[in-house]
Design an enzyme around this catalytic site. Structure first.
Site, short mmCIF file in Angstrom:
data_model
loop_
_atom_site.label_atom_id
_atom_site.label_comp_id
_atom_site.label_asym_id
_atom_site.label_seq_id
_atom_site.Cartn_x
_atom_site.Cartn_y
_atom_site.Cartn_z
N HIS A 74 0.85 -1.20 0.00
CA HIS A 74 0.00 0.00 0.00
C HIS A 74 0.88 1.24 0.00
O HIS A 74 0.99 1.96 0.98
CB HIS A 74 -0.96 0.00 1.19
CG HIS A 74 -1.76 -1.25 1.29
ND1 HIS A 74 -2.79 -1.52 0.42
CD2 HIS A 74 -1.66 -2.31 2.12
CE1 HIS A 74 -3.30 -2.70 0.73
NE2 HIS A 74 -2.63 -3.20 1.74
N ASN A 91 9.16 -5.67 4.97
CA ASN A 91 7.89 -5.10 4.53
C ASN A 91 7.70 -3.73 5.18
O ASN A 91 7.81 -3.61 6.38
CB ASN A 91 6.71 -5.97 4.96
CG ASN A 91 6.61 -7.26 4.21
OD1 ASN A 91 7.59 -7.81 3.74
ND2 ASN A 91 5.40 -7.77 4.10
#
Length: 175
Positions: A74, A91
């Protein structure tokens, strides 16, 4: 195999083999800037990365040390200090800030280990070390060292030991 190809393949592994079309230029220019040998090419890729990253709301200095297998989930409002070090197979999610402290005993930027999952709107600041296999929960504020195999929660951060902390959170790693 060139450094560029190795890094792109590792990044693509994190997306189960193929970087999404809307992120391809971002990753391509990031890795080209990191691996270009020619200073003129490096500057060109730096400018291209700057243009593409601003469209996505990403503030990452491509001259920083970012390990292969980076997963940007995102991709909006992600900020990474130029002095920060990020390990392999990490991440970073929407709203993540990895920044520096400008005074005090933790003056400087973080060093983040391998297989670290940083959740939405988490903030990691200061000259601290985050170990391998660490999960930093969403909305956490981390300004202290975190040992390997841990979960970090809240503000102030609470550290809980857990083997395989990122199991099922970090998938398709590039080994």
């Amino acid at each position: 195999m060139s450094d560029y190809k190795r890094m792109i393949r590792a990044d693509a592994c994190r997306f189960d083999g193929k970087i999404p079309f809307y992120l391809r230029k971002l990753y391509r220019y990031l890795r080209k800037c990191q691996t270009a040998k020619n200073p003129l090419s490096r500057k060109l890729y730096f400018v291209l990365f700057f243009i593409v990253s601003r469209k996505r709301g990403v503030e990452i200095n491509p001259t920083g040390r970012i390990g292969e297998g980076l997963y940007l989930g995102h991709v909006y409002d992600i900020t990474v200090n130029a002095q920060a070090v990020i390990g392999k197979n990490c991440n970073l999610h929407k709203g993540v800030t990895i920044g520096q402290e400008n005074r005090g005993k933790r003056e400087g930027a973080p060093t983040i280990g391998d297989r670290v999952w940083i959740g939405v709107n988490a903030t990691v600041v200061g000259r601290i070390t985050i170990g391998d296999d660490v999960l930093i929960a969403p909305n956490s504020y981390v300004n202290c060292d975190v040992p390997a195999h841990s979960i970090v929660l809240g503000n102030p951060c609470v550290i809980k030991h857990r083997e395989n902390a990122t199991e099922d959170y970090i998938k398709f790693t590039a080994e």
